[in-house]
Design a protein around this motif. Structure first.
Motif, short mmCIF file in Angstrom:
data_model
loop_
_atom_site.label_atom_id
_atom_site.label_comp_id
_atom_site.label_asym_id
_atom_site.label_seq_id
_atom_site.Cartn_x
_atom_site.Cartn_y
_atom_site.Cartn_z
N LYS A 5 -43.06 -14.96 -18.58
CA LYS A 5 -43.20 -13.55 -18.31
C LYS A 5 -44.03 -13.12 -19.39
O LYS A 5 -43.64 -12.91 -20.47
CB LYS A 5 -41.94 -12.77 -18.41
CG LYS A 5 -41.17 -12.79 -17.08
CD LYS A 5 -41.36 -11.79 -16.17
CE LYS A 5 -40.70 -11.84 -14.97
NZ LYS A 5 -40.72 -11.60 -13.86
N GLY A 116 -44.74 -4.12 -16.79
CA GLY A 116 -44.59 -4.94 -15.60
C GLY A 116 -43.18 -5.00 -15.05
O GLY A 116 -42.42 -4.03 -15.15
N SER A 117 -42.82 -6.15 -14.50
CA SER A 117 -41.56 -6.27 -13.77
C SER A 117 -40.34 -6.01 -14.63
O SER A 117 -39.35 -5.44 -14.16
CB SER A 117 -41.46 -7.66 -13.13
OG SER A 117 -41.56 -8.68 -14.10
N GLN A 120 -39.76 -2.33 -14.92
CA GLN A 120 -39.24 -1.74 -13.69
C GLN A 120 -37.74 -1.97 -13.55
O GLN A 120 -37.04 -1.20 -12.88
CB GLN A 120 -39.99 -2.30 -12.48
CG GLN A 120 -41.45 -1.91 -12.45
CD GLN A 120 -42.17 -2.43 -11.22
OE1 GLN A 120 -41.53 -2.73 -10.20
NE2 GLN A 120 -43.48 -2.52 -11.29
N THR A 147 -48.81 -1.00 -14.41
CA THR A 147 -47.83 -1.88 -15.04
C THR A 147 -46.74 -1.11 -15.77
O THR A 147 -45.75 -1.71 -16.19
CB THR A 147 -48.52 -2.85 -16.02
OG1 THR A 147 -48.93 -2.15 -17.19
CG2 THR A 147 -49.73 -3.51 -15.38
N THR A 236 -43.83 -8.06 -2.59
CA THR A 236 -42.62 -7.40 -3.07
C THR A 236 -41.71 -7.00 -1.91
O THR A 236 -40.49 -7.09 -2.01
CB THR A 236 -42.99 -6.15 -3.89
OG1 THR A 236 -43.82 -6.54 -4.99
CG2 THR A 236 -41.75 -5.45 -4.42
N GLU A 402 -47.28 -10.61 -11.98
CA GLU A 402 -45.98 -10.22 -12.51
C GLU A 402 -45.97 -8.82 -13.11
O GLU A 402 -44.90 -8.28 -13.41
CB GLU A 402 -45.52 -11.22 -13.57
CG GLU A 402 -46.37 -11.25 -14.81
CD GLU A 402 -46.12 -12.52 -15.62
OE1 GLU A 402 -45.70 -12.38 -16.77
OE2 GLU A 402 -46.33 -13.62 -15.09
N SER A 405 -45.74 -6.63 -9.50
CA SER A 405 -44.62 -6.93 -8.60
C SER A 405 -43.44 -7.39 -9.45
O SER A 405 -43.62 -8.18 -10.38
CB SER A 405 -45.00 -8.03 -7.61
OG SER A 405 -43.84 -8.45 -6.88
N PRO A 406 -42.24 -6.92 -9.14
CA PRO A 406 -41.07 -7.36 -9.90
C PRO A 406 -40.58 -8.74 -9.49
O PRO A 406 -39.64 -9.27 -10.09
CB PRO A 406 -40.02 -6.29 -9.56
CG PRO A 406 -40.39 -5.84 -8.19
CD PRO A 406 -41.90 -5.89 -8.14
N LYS A 408 -40.63 -12.50 -9.48
CA LYS A 408 -41.13 -13.63 -10.25
C LYS A 408 -40.05 -14.69 -10.29
O LYS A 408 -39.00 -14.51 -10.89
CB LYS A 408 -41.49 -13.19 -11.67
CG LYS A 408 -41.98 -14.32 -12.59
CD LYS A 408 -43.38 -14.75 -12.25
CE LYS A 408 -44.05 -15.52 -13.39
NZ LYS A 408 -43.45 -16.81 -13.68
#
Length: 449
Positions: A5, A116-117, A120, A147, A236, A402, A405-406, A408
């Motif tokens: 990540k 990023g994810s 979120q 992001t 997603t 990544e 979009s959450p 991963k």
């Protein structure tokens, strides 16, 4: 950054990877009773009442150095505001601390965290101050904003420079063989054929450190979104998959092709990340798919060879759509319940300025361009970092998947080792990854899963 990540910038990450203890520097709003929140933008030396801001950052040396530099410069410019810093561990332990402090109402006024994810996952609408309409947002490059956004609102500002995903290459080998930097995948394959014929390993694999196997797939995301602009949203929402989307499947096919054509070093499964960097610097390998966060290690360990190493974006199949996948830095956020709103905004505004990037550069050499408009990287960064500038200047960049979009999956690095070492074919690897992401998507409660 070691899980992409990347180990997402846990090596900054970039790989990106964290131990430590929470330093006791005061409560979450340690300055809430020490003054008012009337600090405004402007120059230093004003006569406003004293305000104390609390700040939480991870305890990696680079993060602490960066935060201290921001704090020292900010306090000199605005002497009515004092910033008290706390540290936390990185990695999963640090994630849990941040989530716990938000849940219990014990968060600092300002905190640094991933974009990023992971951002979120913090329920930003409940825990972070909406910064969408702040004037300083006009200073920030647009590609960063998704992001640190949730439901159309922007919550953060970048804390440091970008990290790019692409290919390091040895300039001496390119010069000796008369090669040009490729802008299509076919051109890269043709270069690799000539390099292989010369007796040099065309592509360095360092799969002993399995996270490095992901780069060919992840760095290809610019090419995916160039063909399918809706892929991140559709992925997603479980409306698109890697195996079922030709442009996304192509990322796995490229990895398989490198193995099938015999371009990888034969000891790839026993080669480490550090050994891969040495192979590149020593000219034992011509290319190394990697994140630009490796540049400080190259500078430190191979100072005499650093200017013989260049960087280019992972090519796609269309020369007119050549662009760069970018790993975004972490961000500074304001706790929604802070009692020092204006002072906190002023601190983030300072970070989101050209002056802020100049401060950051004094303690942390950038590994890519800054995300602040008109900010320049220092002249003394390696040329390979400057190689990234044309992509940014032309607007041909996109955040890695990544960051938009959450979703991963945790097993991507094992899957890409299998594809990259010829154990699985590309369609099998893509299908395995589609299955891998399901558990996480369901844990997040995403619609469509």
């Amino acid at each position: 950054m070691k899980n992409m990540k990347l180990k997402s910038l846990a090596m900054t990450a970039t790989a990106l990877v964290l131990t430590g203890t929470l330093a006791a520097c005061g409560g979450s709003n340690s300055g809430s009773n020490s003054g008012t929140n009337t600090a405004e933008g402007g120059t230093g030396g004003n006569t406003e009442k004293k305000v104390t801001l609390s700040l939480l950052v991870d305890n990696t040396q680079d993060s602490v150095n960066l935060a201290n530099a921001y704090v020292d410069a900010f306090q000199k410019k605005y002497p009515n505001i004092t910033v008290e810093m706390e540290t936390r561990p990185g990695g999963g332990e640090g994630d849990n601390i941040v989530k716990t402090r938000l849940a219990t109402g014990d968060m600092t006024d300002v905190f640094f965290y991933n974009s990023g994810s992971l951002m979120q996952a913090l329920s930003p609408e409940k825990n972070m101050l909406d910064l969408t309409n702040e004037a300083f947002q006009s200073n920030i490059v647009d590609s960063f904003k998704p992001t640190v956004s949730f439901d159309g609102k922007v919550y953060g500002v970048p804390t440091s420079s970008t990290i790019a995903g692409g290919w390091f290459y040895n300039k001496k080998i390119y010069s000796e063989l008369g090669l040009k930097v490729p802008i299509t995948w076919d051109e890269l394959i043709a270069n690799n054929e000539k390099i292989k014929a010369s007796g040099i390993s065309p592509v360095i694999g360092s799969y002993k450190d399995s996270w490095t196997s992901q780069l060919v797939v992840l760095a290809d995301y610019y090419n995916v979104q160039a063909q399918v602009p809706s892929f991140a949203d559709d992925f997603t929402a479980h409306k698109a998959t890697f195996a079922g989307t030709p442009a996304a499947l192509r990322s796995f096919e490229k990895l398989q092709e490198l193995y099938d054509k015999g371009f990888m070093n034969k000891d790839m499964l026993a080669t480490t990340y550090d050994a891969g960097l040495k192979m590149l610097a020593d000219g034992k390998g011509a290319h190394y798919p990697m994140l630009s966060f490796a540049s400080p290690s190259l500078v430190q360990n191979f100072p005499d060879e650093i200017e013989n190493i260049g960087f280019f974006a992972q090519p796609g199949d269309d020369a007119s759509k050549n662009g760069l996948s970018v790993w975004m830095p972490g961000a500074g956020y304001i706790y929604k319940e802070t009692k020092n709103v204006e002072a906190a905004k002023q601190f983030l505004a300072f970070m989101a300025s050209v002056e802020g990037t100049q401060v950051a550069a004094t303690v942390s050499k950038p590994t890519g361009p800054y995300l602040i408009k008109d900010a320049k990287i220092p002249d003394d960064v390696p040329t390979l970092v400057k190689d990234m500038l044309p992509y940014f200047e032309s607007g041909k960049t996109a955040p890695a998947l990544e960051f938009v979009s959450p979703v991963k999956g945790p097993s991507l690095e094992q899957i890409t080792v299998e594809v990259g070492a010829g154990i699985k074919k590309a369609p099998e690897g893509a299908a395995a990854y589609d299955k891998d992401v399901e558990k996480q998507a369901k844990q997040l409660g995403l619609a469509g899963w």
